[in-house]
Design a protein around this motif. Structure first.
Motif, PDB file in Angstrom:
ATOM      1  N   ASN A 150      29.220  16.308 -11.631  1.00 49.19           N
ATOM      2  CA  ASN A 150      28.013  15.866 -12.320  1.00 49.19           C
ATOM      3  C   ASN A 150      27.638  16.762 -13.498  1.00 49.19           C
ATOM      4  OD1 ASN A 150      26.575  13.413 -11.062  1.00 49.19           O
ATOM      5  ND2 ASN A 150      27.222  14.572  -9.269  1.00 49.19           N
ATOM      6  N   LYS A 151      28.484  17.757 -13.782  1.00 50.54           N
ATOM      7  CA  LYS A 151      28.280  18.613 -14.941  1.00 50.54           C
ATOM      8  C   LYS A 151      29.242  18.192 -16.041  1.00 50.54           C
ATOM      9  CE  LYS A 151      26.915  22.610 -12.144  1.00 50.54           C
ATOM     10  NZ  LYS A 151      27.270  23.985 -11.721  1.00 50.54           N
ATOM     11  N   GLU A 152      28.717  17.949 -17.217  1.00 45.90           N
ATOM     12  CA  GLU A 152      29.529  17.465 -18.335  1.00 45.90           C
ATOM     13  C   GLU A 152      30.707  18.385 -18.625  1.00 45.90           C
ATOM     14  OE1 GLU A 152      28.039  15.773 -22.473  1.00 45.90           O
ATOM     15  OE2 GLU A 152      28.209  17.956 -22.558  1.00 45.90           O
ATOM     16  N   GLU A 153      30.466  19.694 -18.606  1.00 43.00           N
ATOM     17  CA  GLU A 153      31.517  20.628 -18.983  1.00 43.00           C
ATOM     18  C   GLU A 153      32.680  20.658 -17.995  1.00 43.00           C
ATOM     19  OE1 GLU A 153      28.127  23.239 -17.232  1.00 43.00           O
ATOM     20  OE2 GLU A 153      28.350  21.359 -18.349  1.00 43.00           O
ATOM     21  N   PHE A 154      32.466  20.206 -16.768  1.00 38.35           N
ATOM     22  CA  PHE A 154      33.534  20.193 -15.781  1.00 38.35           C
ATOM     23  C   PHE A 154      34.646  19.227 -16.191  1.00 38.35           C
ATOM     24  CE2 PHE A 154      35.450  19.245 -11.575  1.00 38.35           C
ATOM     25  CZ  PHE A 154      35.625  20.538 -11.102  1.00 38.35           C
ATOM     26  N   HIS A 155      34.284  18.199 -16.952  1.00 36.55           N
ATOM     27  CA  HIS A 155      35.256  17.174 -17.364  1.00 36.55           C
ATOM     28  C   HIS A 155      35.983  17.549 -18.654  1.00 36.55           C
ATOM     29  CE1 HIS A 155      33.846  14.126 -14.413  1.00 36.55           C
ATOM     30  NE2 HIS A 155      32.734  14.801 -14.521  1.00 36.55           N
ATOM     31  N   ALA A 156      35.482  18.548 -19.373  1.00 36.83           N
ATOM     32  CA  ALA A 156      36.086  18.897 -20.662  1.00 36.83           C
ATOM     33  C   ALA A 156      36.362  20.389 -20.737  1.00 36.83           C
ATOM     34  CB  ALA A 156      35.167  18.468 -21.798  1.00 36.83           C
ATOM     35  N   THR A 166      42.911  14.955 -23.960  1.00 36.33           N
ATOM     36  CA  THR A 166      41.815  14.645 -23.049  1.00 36.33           C
ATOM     37  C   THR A 166      40.613  14.150 -23.837  1.00 36.33           C
ATOM     38  OG1 THR A 166      40.513  15.530 -21.197  1.00 36.33           O
ATOM     39  CG2 THR A 166      40.835  16.978 -23.089  1.00 36.33           C
ATOM     40  N   LYS A 167      39.579  13.747 -23.123  1.00 33.04           N
ATOM     41  CA  LYS A 167      38.331  13.309 -23.752  1.00 33.04           C
ATOM     42  C   LYS A 167      37.331  14.455 -23.753  1.00 33.04           C
ATOM     43  CE  LYS A 167      38.753   8.484 -22.163  1.00 33.04           C
ATOM     44  NZ  LYS A 167      38.886   7.859 -23.496  1.00 33.04           N
ATOM     45  N   VAL A 168      36.579  14.574 -24.841  1.00 33.18           N
ATOM     46  CA  VAL A 168      35.508  15.560 -24.886  1.00 33.18           C
ATOM     47  C   VAL A 168      34.225  14.864 -25.331  1.00 33.18           C
ATOM     48  CG1 VAL A 168      36.990  17.554 -25.307  1.00 33.18           C
ATOM     49  CG2 VAL A 168      36.135  16.236 -27.233  1.00 33.18           C
ATOM     50  N   PRO A 169      33.069  15.310 -24.813  1.00 26.03           N
ATOM     51  CA  PRO A 169      31.798  14.688 -25.192  1.00 26.03           C
ATOM     52  C   PRO A 169      31.456  14.951 -26.660  1.00 26.03           C
ATOM     53  CG  PRO A 169      31.585  16.035 -23.203  1.00 26.03           C
ATOM     54  CD  PRO A 169      32.911  16.355 -23.812  1.00 26.03           C
ATOM     55  N   GLU A 200      32.142  10.084 -26.606  1.00 24.50           N
ATOM     56  CA  GLU A 200      33.240  11.006 -26.371  1.00 24.50           C
ATOM     57  C   GLU A 200      34.407  10.608 -27.260  1.00 24.50           C
ATOM     58  OE1 GLU A 200      33.935  10.700 -22.181  1.00 24.50           O
ATOM     59  OE2 GLU A 200      34.928   8.754 -22.328  1.00 24.50           O
ATOM     60  N   LEU A 201      35.276  11.576 -27.509  1.00 25.43           N
ATOM     61  CA  LEU A 201      36.438  11.348 -28.356  1.00 25.43           C
ATOM     62  C   LEU A 201      37.686  11.845 -27.644  1.00 25.43           C
ATOM     63  CD1 LEU A 201      35.126  12.609 -31.835  1.00 25.43           C
ATOM     64  CD2 LEU A 201      35.560  10.224 -31.204  1.00 25.43           C
ATOM     65  N   ASP A 202      38.808  11.157 -27.886  1.00 28.80           N
ATOM     66  CA  ASP A 202      40.094  11.615 -27.386  1.00 28.80           C
ATOM     67  C   ASP A 202      40.659  12.620 -28.377  1.00 28.80           C
ATOM     68  OD1 ASP A 202      40.819  10.088 -24.908  1.00 28.80           O
ATOM     69  OD2 ASP A 202      40.364   8.401 -26.229  1.00 28.80           O
ATOM     70  N   ILE A 203      41.000  13.792 -27.888  1.00 23.18           N
ATOM     71  CA  ILE A 203      41.535  14.837 -28.767  1.00 23.18           C
ATOM     72  C   ILE A 203      42.770  15.469 -28.130  1.00 23.18           C
ATOM     73  CG2 ILE A 203      39.297  15.307 -29.826  1.00 23.18           C
ATOM     74  CD1 ILE A 203      40.608  17.912 -27.477  1.00 23.18           C
ATOM     75  N   THR A 204      43.528  16.182 -28.957  1.00 24.76           N
ATOM     76  CA  THR A 204      44.660  16.945 -28.450  1.00 24.76           C
ATOM     77  C   THR A 204      44.607  18.336 -29.055  1.00 24.76           C
ATOM     78  OG1 THR A 204      47.066  16.987 -28.166  1.00 24.76           O
ATOM     79  CG2 THR A 204      46.245  16.162 -30.267  1.00 24.76           C
ATOM     80  N   CYS A 205      44.957  19.343 -28.242  1.00 24.59           N
ATOM     81  CA  CYS A 205      44.936  20.724 -28.693  1.00 24.59           C
ATOM     82  C   CYS A 205      45.590  21.598 -27.625  1.00 24.59           C
ATOM     83  CB  CYS A 205      43.505  21.201 -28.951  1.00 24.59           C
ATOM     84  SG  CYS A 205      42.465  21.220 -27.470  1.00 24.59           S
ATOM     85  N   PHE A 264      32.588  20.449 -26.103  1.00 25.08           N
ATOM     86  CA  PHE A 264      32.017  19.260 -26.754  1.00 25.08           C
ATOM     87  C   PHE A 264      32.243  19.374 -28.250  1.00 25.08           C
ATOM     88  CE2 PHE A 264      28.622  22.378 -26.132  1.00 25.08           C
ATOM     89  CZ  PHE A 264      28.169  22.562 -27.435  1.00 25.08           C
ATOM     90  N   ILE A 265      32.048  18.259 -28.948  1.00 25.39           N
ATOM     91  CA  ILE A 265      32.124  18.233 -30.410  1.00 25.39           C
ATOM     92  C   ILE A 265      30.724  17.955 -30.937  1.00 25.39           C
ATOM     93  CG2 ILE A 265      33.000  16.959 -32.403  1.00 25.39           C
ATOM     94  CD1 ILE A 265      35.588  16.548 -30.831  1.00 25.39           C
ATOM     95  N   GLU A 266      30.284  18.821 -31.819  1.00 26.80           N
ATOM     96  CA  GLU A 266      28.924  18.742 -32.345  1.00 26.80           C
ATOM     97  C   GLU A 266      28.915  17.984 -33.671  1.00 26.80           C
ATOM     98  OE1 GLU A 266      26.127  22.198 -31.485  1.00 26.80           O
ATOM     99  OE2 GLU A 266      26.438  22.370 -33.644  1.00 26.80           O
ATOM    100  N   VAL A 267      28.010  17.016 -33.774  1.00 27.46           N
ATOM    101  CA  VAL A 267      27.872  16.228 -35.004  1.00 27.46           C
ATOM    102  C   VAL A 267      26.449  16.402 -35.523  1.00 27.46           C
ATOM    103  CG1 VAL A 267      27.985  13.937 -36.058  1.00 27.46           C
ATOM    104  CG2 VAL A 267      29.583  14.550 -34.227  1.00 27.46           C
ATOM    105  N   ASP A 268      26.305  17.074 -36.652  1.00 28.53           N
ATOM    106  CA  ASP A 268      24.995  17.337 -37.248  1.00 28.53           C
ATOM    107  C   ASP A 268      24.611  16.174 -38.158  1.00 28.53           C
ATOM    108  OD1 ASP A 268      22.693  18.293 -38.387  1.00 28.53           O
ATOM    109  OD2 ASP A 268      23.548  20.214 -39.017  1.00 28.53           O
TER     110      ASP A 268
END
Length: 200
Positions: A51-57, A101-104, A129-134, A142-146
């Protein structure tokens, strides 16, 4: 983040039901150079972790029978109406191999943008969320969008932001530049200048 797992020797649906009744969760870890391993988890620990967002990313530290290895959550199966985790899939992580993987996506400052403050418009967000590779070391939580600079009637695409170092977007089909946000006038808020002239 860290969680504890135990090797599971008994398989099958009846064994899984017994585990769940005992407050345990059947799971599997696969990938890397080792064979897939059936494991079990403490339900309360994994329930709160999922139930924690960061656990998935995040790259997780799985402590399995006293040994720690890095893994990613790949899938979690939930009971259709009970707050119960039924099964979890994990993938082993190699520090030298890129992961996909997906990141929020976190959207910030829309409420102070010129589109809202000056034009009185509404800002709508795109994907959550976005699919990314790294490489594992570059995986962002997470990815921050200002959106603080968004002006009226404008759009913000992925190409308009800078992804974290070493991170690449994984497109779906031909969608190589997804729309992240846009500003539009609220419905029914057209000005008098926009109205059609009255019939003479």
């Amino acid at each position: 983040m860290k969680f504890t797992a135990t090797s599971r020797s008994v398989q099958g649906s009846s064994a899984s039901r017994r585990l769940r009744r005992a407050g345990r969760v059947p799971a599997i870890v696969y990938g890397g150079k080792s064979a897939p391993a059936n494991i079990e988890l403490d339900h309360n620990e994994i329930y709160h972790a999922l139930n924690k967002e960061e656990f998935h990313a995040s790259i997780l530290d799985m402590v399995l029978d006293g040994k720690t290895e890095p893994v990613l959550v790949r899938a979690a199966q939930w009971h259709p109406y009970k707050p119960q985790v039924l099964h979890v899939d994990f993938q082993r992580v190699d520090a030298s191999q890129a992961v996909t993987t997906k990141v929020p996506v976190h959207y910030l400052n829309a409420d102070i943008s010129p589109a809202v403050k000056l034009a009185g418009q509404i800002v709508t967000h795109g994907p959550t969320e976005l699919d990314i590779t790294c490489l594992p070391a570059n995986l962002p939580k997470f990815i921050e969008v200002d959106l603080g600079g968004l002006v009226g009637n404008s759009r913000l695409h992925l190409s308009d932001i800078t992804l974290p170092m070493g991170v690449k977007y994984v497109p779906h089909g031909e969608d190589t530049n997804p729309l992240l946000a846009q500003a539009n006038a609220a419905k029914g808020s057209g000005s008098a200048d926009d109205a059609e002239p009255a019939a003479e």
